[in-house]
Scaffold this active site. Sequence first.
Site, short mmCIF file in Angstrom:
data_model
loop_
_atom_site.label_atom_id
_atom_site.label_comp_id
_atom_site.label_asym_id
_atom_site.label_seq_id
_atom_site.Cartn_x
_atom_site.Cartn_y
_atom_site.Cartn_z
N GLY A 1 0.80 -1.22 0.00
CA GLY A 1 0.00 0.00 0.00
C GLY A 1 0.83 1.26 0.00
N ASP B 1 10.46 -7.29 -0.70
CA ASP B 1 9.12 -7.78 -0.37
C ASP B 1 9.08 -9.26 -0.74
OD1 ASP B 1 6.27 -8.31 -0.27
OD2 ASP B 1 5.96 -6.14 -0.37
N SER C 1 -7.05 -8.81 -3.44
CA SER C 1 -7.44 -7.85 -2.41
C SER C 1 -6.48 -6.67 -2.32
CB SER C 1 -7.55 -8.53 -1.04
OG SER C 1 -6.27 -8.99 -0.62
N LEU D 1 -5.39 -4.89 -4.83
CA LEU D 1 -5.56 -3.91 -5.91
C LEU D 1 -6.46 -2.74 -5.53
CD1 LEU D 1 -5.80 -6.29 -8.99
CD2 LEU D 1 -3.79 -5.33 -7.85
N GLN D 2 -7.12 -2.82 -4.37
CA GLN D 2 -7.92 -1.71 -3.87
C GLN D 2 -7.05 -0.51 -3.50
OE1 GLN D 2 -7.61 -1.48 -0.22
NE2 GLN D 2 -9.44 -0.39 0.50
N LYS E 1 5.47 -9.52 -5.79
CA LYS E 1 5.32 -8.07 -5.82
C LYS E 1 6.57 -7.36 -6.33
CE LYS E 1 1.69 -7.56 -2.36
NZ LYS E 1 1.29 -6.97 -1.06
N CYS F 1 14.83 9.46 16.77
CA CYS F 1 14.50 8.29 15.96
C CYS F 1 13.12 7.79 16.36
CB CYS F 1 15.56 7.21 16.12
SG CYS F 1 15.48 6.27 17.67
N CYS G 1 12.59 7.12 19.98
CA CYS G 1 12.48 8.28 20.86
C CYS G 1 11.02 8.61 21.15
CB CYS G 1 13.16 9.49 20.22
SG CYS G 1 14.97 9.41 20.18
N CYS H 1 -3.89 -4.05 9.24
CA CYS H 1 -4.80 -3.51 8.23
C CYS H 1 -5.69 -4.61 7.66
CB CYS H 1 -4.00 -2.84 7.11
SG CYS H 1 -3.24 -1.29 7.61
#
Length: 269
Positions: free
Chosen positions: A42, A63, A70, A72-73, A86, A171, A174, A188
Amino acid sequence: MLGGFREEQIKRYSRHIILPEVGGKGQKKLLSSKVLCIGAGGLGAPIIEYLAAAGVGTLGIIDDDVVDLSNLQRQVIHGGNVGIPKVESAKRFVNNLNPDIEVRTYKERLNAGNVVDIFKEYDIVVDGSDNFATRYLVNDACVLTDTPLSHGSIYRFEGQVTTIIPHKGPCYRCLFEHAPPPGMVPSCQEAGVLGVLPGIVGVIQATEVVKYLLGIGELLVGRLIYYDALNMTFDEIKMRWNKSCPACGEEPKITSIQEEIYGESCRIW
């Protein structure tokens, strides 16, 4: 050749070249730069698309997943490539968009054994992962290798972005020293995400990367942008260096990358 550019490149990058803040010199910087994108999902999709279009000369993409219907949304670079890794789908997209770009693919999981060696090859890292184990691994490896980092994350209708320049600002640890307990924050996949949300957050990350490579503007160092899509608001949260930070503090406890620090196996969304 004119000014070191081919005629086709002058046309392709003309809108950059006429900008005084970029010019031919800046475009050459982009073409000689190397950026690593963590994830081709995403967030990775818009990051990859716009960095390739901008002429970032070398894009590394890591990746280990394959394209699912799913995806492609929101993962807009993978159309027509369901079932394909990917990284391969992303490479095809970049090659079609801009043949100037060298694409280095890593069809593997980021882990304690490979992260440092991979990061050393790049000028800046962009984190498009969706789990805390990977985010902390990426942050810690960037601190240890002095590699700048663009962090972005999304959840349902919300997103956040910050830029981390190790030892010149705070960073990720922190602000969030430790990850929440497993299962406390839904993924998600479990909670859902508005399809356009990663496009907005990912483009902000890509913008920060281009600014860093060109040395222009004010980066989001010490600042975190929080975006609420439902209310269409952007809020800025100040981040401060934590002298007790286990990664970048005065006496850091994390001095090497050890798998046991990060718990679950790192995966990328």
